[in-house]
Design a protein around this motif. Structure first.
Motif, PDB file in Angstrom:
ATOM      1  N   UNK A   1       0.841  -1.194   0.000  1.00  0.00           N
ATOM      2  CA  UNK A   1       0.000   0.000   0.000  1.00  0.00           C
ATOM      3  C   UNK A   1       0.874   1.240   0.000  1.00  0.00           C
ATOM      4  N   UNK A   2       0.483   2.239  -0.786  1.00  0.00           N
ATOM      5  CA  UNK A   2       1.231   3.492  -0.842  1.00  0.00           C
ATOM      6  C   UNK A   2       0.418   4.602  -0.187  1.00  0.00           C
ATOM      7  N   UNK A   3       1.076   5.731   0.094  1.00  0.00           N
ATOM      8  CA  UNK A   3       0.377   6.861   0.701  1.00  0.00           C
ATOM      9  C   UNK A   3      -0.711   7.419  -0.218  1.00  0.00           C
ATOM     10  N   UNK A   4      -0.559   7.238  -1.527  1.00  0.00           N
ATOM     11  CA  UNK A   4      -1.555   7.769  -2.461  1.00  0.00           C
ATOM     12  C   UNK A   4      -2.929   7.149  -2.233  1.00  0.00           C
ATOM     13  N   UNK A   5      -2.962   5.917  -1.717  1.00  0.00           N
ATOM     14  CA  UNK A   5      -4.235   5.241  -1.490  1.00  0.00           C
ATOM     15  C   UNK A   5      -4.927   5.707  -0.211  1.00  0.00           C
ATOM     16  N   UNK A   6      -4.250   6.553   0.590  1.00  0.00           N
ATOM     17  CA  UNK A   6      -4.860   7.038   1.833  1.00  0.00           C
ATOM     18  C   UNK A   6      -5.728   8.265   1.606  1.00  0.00           C
ATOM     19  N   UNK A   7      -5.620   8.867   0.414  1.00  0.00           N
ATOM     20  CA  UNK A   7      -6.407  10.064   0.129  1.00  0.00           C
ATOM     21  C   UNK A   7      -5.633  11.355   0.256  1.00  0.00           C
ATOM     22  N   UNK A   8      -4.353  11.279   0.572  1.00  0.00           N
ATOM     23  CA  UNK A   8      -3.528  12.488   0.641  1.00  0.00           C
ATOM     24  C   UNK A   8      -3.303  13.041  -0.764  1.00  0.00           C
ATOM     25  N   UNK A   9      -3.249  14.371  -0.865  1.00  0.00           N
ATOM     26  CA  UNK A   9      -3.062  14.976  -2.185  1.00  0.00           C
ATOM     27  C   UNK A   9      -1.583  15.041  -2.565  1.00  0.00           C
ATOM     28  N   UNK A  10      -1.316  15.526  -3.766  1.00  0.00           N
ATOM     29  CA  UNK A  10       0.049  15.519  -4.306  1.00  0.00           C
ATOM     30  C   UNK A  10       1.020  16.334  -3.463  1.00  0.00           C
ATOM     31  N   UNK A  11       0.543  17.421  -2.856  1.00  0.00           N
ATOM     32  CA  UNK A  11       1.430  18.252  -2.034  1.00  0.00           C
ATOM     33  C   UNK A  11       2.072  17.426  -0.921  1.00  0.00           C
ATOM     34  N   UNK A  12       1.268  16.639  -0.251  1.00  0.00           N
ATOM     35  CA  UNK A  12       1.772  15.865   0.881  1.00  0.00           C
ATOM     36  C   UNK A  12       2.461  14.582   0.430  1.00  0.00           C
ATOM     37  N   UNK A  13       2.038  14.044  -0.689  1.00  0.00           N
ATOM     38  CA  UNK A  13       2.745  12.879  -1.236  1.00  0.00           C
ATOM     39  C   UNK A  13       4.180  13.251  -1.603  1.00  0.00           C
TER      40      UNK A  13
ATOM     41  N   UNK B   1      11.021  13.208   2.212  1.00  0.00           N
ATOM     42  CA  UNK B   1      11.514  12.789   3.522  1.00  0.00           C
ATOM     43  C   UNK B   1      11.842  11.296   3.566  1.00  0.00           C
ATOM     44  N   UNK B   2      11.680  10.619   2.427  1.00  0.00           N
ATOM     45  CA  UNK B   2      12.042   9.206   2.348  1.00  0.00           C
ATOM     46  C   UNK B   2      10.967   8.250   2.797  1.00  0.00           C
ATOM     47  N   UNK B   3       9.716   8.728   2.880  1.00  0.00           N
ATOM     48  CA  UNK B   3       8.616   7.854   3.294  1.00  0.00           C
ATOM     49  C   UNK B   3       7.800   7.459   2.071  1.00  0.00           C
ATOM     50  N   UNK B   4       7.710   6.172   1.794  1.00  0.00           N
ATOM     51  CA  UNK B   4       6.935   5.729   0.635  1.00  0.00           C
ATOM     52  C   UNK B   4       5.792   4.784   0.995  1.00  0.00           C
ATOM     53  N   UNK B   5       5.839   4.181   2.174  1.00  0.00           N
ATOM     54  CA  UNK B   5       4.803   3.233   2.578  1.00  0.00           C
ATOM     55  C   UNK B   5       4.245   3.607   3.944  1.00  0.00           C
ATOM     56  N   UNK B   6       2.934   3.754   4.073  1.00  0.00           N
ATOM     57  CA  UNK B   6       2.361   4.101   5.380  1.00  0.00           C
ATOM     58  C   UNK B   6       2.445   2.937   6.356  1.00  0.00           C
ATOM     59  N   UNK B   7       2.559   3.259   7.634  1.00  0.00           N
ATOM     60  CA  UNK B   7       2.519   2.236   8.673  1.00  0.00           C
ATOM     61  C   UNK B   7       1.069   1.757   8.821  1.00  0.00           C
ATOM     62  N   UNK B   8       0.852   0.638   9.515  1.00  0.00           N
ATOM     63  CA  UNK B   8      -0.526   0.139   9.666  1.00  0.00           C
ATOM     64  C   UNK B   8      -1.496   1.171  10.224  1.00  0.00           C
ATOM     65  N   UNK B   9      -1.076   1.940  11.234  1.00  0.00           N
ATOM     66  CA  UNK B   9      -2.012   2.913  11.800  1.00  0.00           C
ATOM     67  C   UNK B   9      -2.251   4.066  10.836  1.00  0.00           C
ATOM     68  N   UNK B  10      -1.235   4.443  10.067  1.00  0.00           N
ATOM     69  CA  UNK B  10      -1.411   5.506   9.085  1.00  0.00           C
ATOM     70  C   UNK B  10      -2.370   5.077   7.978  1.00  0.00           C
ATOM     71  N   UNK B  11      -2.321   3.824   7.579  1.00  0.00           N
ATOM     72  CA  UNK B  11      -3.231   3.304   6.555  1.00  0.00           C
ATOM     73  C   UNK B  11      -4.691   3.478   6.966  1.00  0.00           C
ATOM     74  N   UNK B  12      -4.972   3.284   8.242  1.00  0.00           N
ATOM     75  CA  UNK B  12      -6.350   3.334   8.736  1.00  0.00           C
ATOM     76  C   UNK B  12      -6.778   4.730   9.151  1.00  0.00           C
ATOM     77  N   UNK B  13      -5.875   5.454   9.819  1.00  0.00           N
ATOM     78  CA  UNK B  13      -6.250   6.732  10.425  1.00  0.00           C
ATOM     79  C   UNK B  13      -6.367   7.859   9.408  1.00  0.00           C
ATOM     80  N   UNK B  14      -5.419   7.956   8.478  1.00  0.00           N
ATOM     81  CA  UNK B  14      -5.413   9.083   7.546  1.00  0.00           C
ATOM     82  C   UNK B  14      -6.725   9.206   6.775  1.00  0.00           C
ATOM     83  N   UNK B  15      -7.215   8.147   6.103  1.00  0.00           N
ATOM     84  CA  UNK B  15      -8.482   8.293   5.389  1.00  0.00           C
ATOM     85  C   UNK B  15      -9.666   8.580   6.310  1.00  0.00           C
TER      86      UNK B  15
END
Length: 381
Positions: free
Chosen positions: A1-13, A19-33
């Protein structure tokens, strides 16, 4: 899963990628959306799981669609139990806002600094990070209103309750608009926390998220040493030197013991610094800054101040003394073994402390292998 699937826009992607982050952690996958959808969230996940970014990122994205902040009326209020955590959260916020095309202002307020200088800094603040006591000081001085708060975050809520902030939190809740998004985050779930969330997270669309990542838990190598009180100091020095560890975080239960340990380490030519509540804020920040940038090898801390120490690649944590509560043991050892890098969590245990350590093991479900310090030659250490 990538951050793009969480609903974040291009600015934050793009910011995450830089910053070297390409994959959300389990809690980020659930909480962000969930936050982006406007839901109330209760996030329970262990230390180092990425909780701060999980609420900061969607909050920032939501702010971009809102009108500008009112004078001395923040749109987002983040309550934290300690000064160090306030600075840590503010650092994460500003790491994502510095390159945004739209200005999002943020400020941290807490005790230990002049309340007048913090009053002067309050202007059009979008996000206010605050400890409960200082926030109420500012409100009582008519320097701040909470009428425009649309999002409230209780971060490290379990520690907030443990430190006796429930009355302050209840008063703050009474001053907030009824219509708002509520977010509560904690590393552990207790009965007290469960009771406060029932009154705090009143919206039925509450989401509970528990992280049980066994792979990360396996990264922490726990070990206990039976040791006499007289041999604790030499054993600590031996453990710091033996593996040629770049950095070591040592926990003690009181500020007096912290200072004593630091003084003995320095006398034995081991660069060390203390961090506890009886130090000035500038001294605490200086010690934490040196430890985070790698210029300081050993930092000795109390449990309260240890909550604000968040270092991605910390190779070793040593419990010079046992914590009072099992959940504090979890917080301590959770400072190491992060970001896919293994770490050691070592505990020094006297015979008097052994019954308490057995309780900690039973409560945490961790069976810690034990060794005897008598098997180690500490002469000349």
């Amino acid at each position: 899963m990538s951050f793009s699937s969480t609903g974040l826009n291009d600015l934050f992607l793009q910011a995450l990628e830089s910053q070297g982050h390409d994959t959300p952690t389990p809690i980020q996958q659930e909480v962000i959306p969930a936050i982006l959808e406007g839901k109330n969230v209760m996030g329970i996940a262990k230390t180092g799981s990425g909780k701060t970014a999980s609420f900061v990122l969607p909050i920032l994205q939501n702010l971009l669609t809102q009108t500008s902040a009112k004078h001395r009326e923040p749109a987002v209020l983040i309550l934290v139990p300690t000064r160090e955590l306030a600075d840590q959260v503010l650092e994460v916020i500003r790491s994502f806002t510095e390159k945004l095309p739209q200005r999002i202002s943020s400020l941290a307020v807490y005790g230990g600094r002049s309340v007048n200088s913090q009053m002067q800094a309050l202007g059009k603040i979008d996000i206010l990070v605050a400890t409960p006591g200082r926030l109420l000081d500012l409100i009582d001085k008519n320097a701040l209103k909470l009428d425009s708060v649309s999002t409230l975050v209780l971060d490290e809520a379990d520690k907030m309750l443990n430190l006796g902030f429930k009355e302050e939190v209840d008063r703050i809740l009474s001053l907030l608009p009824t219509k708002r998004q509520n977010l509560l985050f904690s590393a552990t779930l207790s009965d007290d926390l469960d009771s406060i969330q029932k009154g705090f997270l009143v919206d039925p669309s509450v989401i509970k998220i528990e992280s049980n990542d066994e792979e990360d838990e396996d990264l922490i190598n726990e070990l206990g040493y039976f040791v006499t009180t007289e041999r604790k100091g030499p054993l600590l020095r031996y453990l710091i030197k033996s593996e040629n560890r770049k950095q070591v975080l040592v926990f003690a239960s009181s500020s007096k013991t912290v200072d004593s340990v630091v003084n003995k380490l320095r006398k034995n030519k081991l660069p060390a610094a203390a961090i506890h509540s009886k130090m000035s804020q500038s001294a605490r920040q200086d010690a934490l800054r040196q430890f985070k940038n790698g210029s300081l090898k050993v930092l000795v801390a109390t449990d309260l101040l240890g909550r604000g120490i968040d270092i991605e690649f910390l190779p070793c944590v040593i419990n010079y003394e046992l914590p009072r509560a099992p959940k504090d043991y979890i917080h301590r050892i959770g400072r190491t073994g992060r970001a896919g890098s293994p770490g050691d969590a070592i505990t020094l245990i006297t015979m008097e402390e052994l019954p308490h350590f057995r309780v900690i093991q039973k409560k945490t479900g961790n069976k810690v292998p034990m060794q005897h310090s008598d098997d180690i030659n500490l002469h000349g250490v």
